[in-house]
Design a protein around this motif. Structure first.
Motif, PDB file in Angstrom:
ATOM      1  N   ARG A 298      19.325  -4.823 -11.877  1.00 38.90           N
ATOM      2  CA  ARG A 298      19.576  -5.868 -10.896  1.00 38.90           C
ATOM      3  C   ARG A 298      18.225  -6.499 -10.563  1.00 38.90           C
ATOM      4  O   ARG A 298      17.327  -5.839 -10.047  1.00 38.90           O
ATOM      5  CB  ARG A 298      20.254  -5.285  -9.656  1.00 38.90           C
ATOM      6  CG  ARG A 298      21.430  -4.379 -10.028  1.00 38.90           C
ATOM      7  CD  ARG A 298      22.094  -3.706  -8.851  1.00 38.90           C
ATOM      8  NE  ARG A 298      23.031  -4.600  -8.191  1.00 38.90           N
ATOM      9  CZ  ARG A 298      24.240  -4.876  -8.667  1.00 38.90           C
ATOM     10  NH1 ARG A 298      24.653  -4.327  -9.802  1.00 38.90           N
ATOM     11  NH2 ARG A 298      25.048  -5.683  -8.021  1.00 38.90           N
TER      12      ARG A 298
ATOM     13  N   ALA B 263      24.752 -11.181  -8.586  1.00 41.64           N
ATOM     14  CA  ALA B 263      25.232  -9.911  -8.055  1.00 41.64           C
ATOM     15  C   ALA B 263      26.091 -10.116  -6.818  1.00 41.64           C
ATOM     16  O   ALA B 263      25.972 -11.125  -6.106  1.00 41.64           O
ATOM     17  CB  ALA B 263      24.044  -9.008  -7.720  1.00 41.64           C
TER      18      ALA B 263
ATOM     19  N   ALA C 200      22.957  -9.426 -11.772  1.00 41.51           N
ATOM     20  CA  ALA C 200      23.314  -8.225 -12.508  1.00 41.51           C
ATOM     21  C   ALA C 200      23.056  -8.507 -13.982  1.00 41.51           C
ATOM     22  O   ALA C 200      23.835  -9.204 -14.635  1.00 41.51           O
ATOM     23  CB  ALA C 200      24.775  -7.866 -12.275  1.00 41.51           C
TER      24      ALA C 200
ATOM     25  N   CYS D 202      19.662  -5.470  -1.771  1.00 42.61           N
ATOM     26  CA  CYS D 202      20.902  -5.128  -2.459  1.00 42.61           C
ATOM     27  C   CYS D 202      21.712  -4.145  -1.602  1.00 42.61           C
ATOM     28  O   CYS D 202      21.149  -3.219  -1.013  1.00 42.61           O
ATOM     29  CB  CYS D 202      20.593  -4.518  -3.819  1.00 42.61           C
ATOM     30  SG  CYS D 202      22.059  -4.060  -4.775  1.00 42.61           S
TER      31      CYS D 202
END
Length: 291
Positions: A37, A4, A46, A17
């Motif tokens: 996620r 991610a 992801a 995040c």
């Protein structure tokens, strides 16, 4: 699956995040609110990267964007997942499909393939839509960059709950956005969607100031955001904080997902909202989900 973007490594293999305004702190082996996620040994992934759950060619007006490339078709796609849980969601089969920890469904389609398909279908734009593009931002952004290289426009239909960091990343490649705005009322967002209104309003102001073509959709749900004062407040925010030239789509509610017994929005309520917008000087007001 892809590592991610926009996250912070914390102690004890936890991560935070920074893609959406929930800013989830995620323990090892767990997922964020969006459920796409996942923290694996201190690295955030992801899970939905490259997995398209819906792909269609739509009229651009379906996004809805009425003042951006009108009369054209737009290549549209989405993955599963969403950072909201709007009780009236009409696309809940895909937006909620990954929750709480379900397998990530979808066909493997690369960003390059999406761009090639858009070109083959004669679509001058690609729309990131159906679910929430913020939660597949890595996939979307890679596609947006390639689309820009090929002369295609990029549009998002979004709930607006992304962070400034995400906006900073996407805006250089974003041409237009339609943002769902329920109103500046935390009670509505907290009770029915699982969020707050402030981040959405900040996103709207950011997009408008950045010169992204912006249109707003407000789904008016009976008993939720259908009072005259609520509608006046929404119209006033658009006129004063954004611009009177921002199109406002006033959409009629029909029973869906967790609100199957709620009444359809009366036409009189939509007209009341239209009048509120006209009184604030909004130049473009459209009623949606009506014949």
């Amino acid at each position: 699956m892809k590592e991610a973007m926009l996250y912070e490594k914390l102690q004890d293999d936890k991560v935070r995040c920074a893609v959406c305004s929930h800013r989830c702190t995620i323990s090892e082996g767990k997922r964020g609110i969006c459920s796409v996620r996942e923290n694996r040994e201190g690295t955030l992934y992801a899970l939905n990267y490259g997995r398209a759950i819906a792909v269609h060619v739509d009229p651009i007006e379906k996004k809805p964007l009425y003042h951006f490339m009108p009369g054209t078709s737009t290549y549209s796609f989405a993955t599963v997942g969403c950072n909201f849980r709007c009780q009236w969601c009409q696309n809940w089969e895909i937006s909620q499909a990954s929750k709480p920890n379900r397998p990530i469904a979808g066909a493997l389609i690369s960003p390059e393939e999406h761009v090639q398909r858009a070109l083959e279908y004669g679509c001058p734009s690609i729309s990131y839509t159906y679910s929430e593009p913020t939660i597949f931002v890595e996939y979307a952004l890679d596609t947006m960059k390639l689309a820009r290289e090929k002369g295609l426009k990029n549009t998002w239909h979004t709930n607006g709950y992304m962070t400034k960091e995400t906006l900073d990343a996407i805006v250089p490649y974003l041409d237009a956005a339609n943002v769902d705005f329920k109103g500046p009322d935390d009670t509505v967002y907290e009770k029915y969607c699982g969020g707050k209104s402030g981040p959405v309003m900040e996103s709207l102001k950011y997009l408008y100031k950045a010169g992204v073509h912006l249109e707003i959709t407000t789904l008016i749900v009976p008993g939720v955001n259908d009072q005259k004062q609520q509608l006046q407040t929404i119209a006033k925010f658009i006129a004063n904080e954004l611009g009177k030239d921002v199109p406002w789509h006033i959409s009629r509610f029909f029973p869906a997902w967790k609100m199957p017994d709620a009444p359809v929005t009366p036409l009189e309520t939509l007209e009341m909202a239209r009048k509120a917008g006209e009184e604030e000087g909004l130049l473009y007001i459209y009623l949606g989900n009506v014949f």
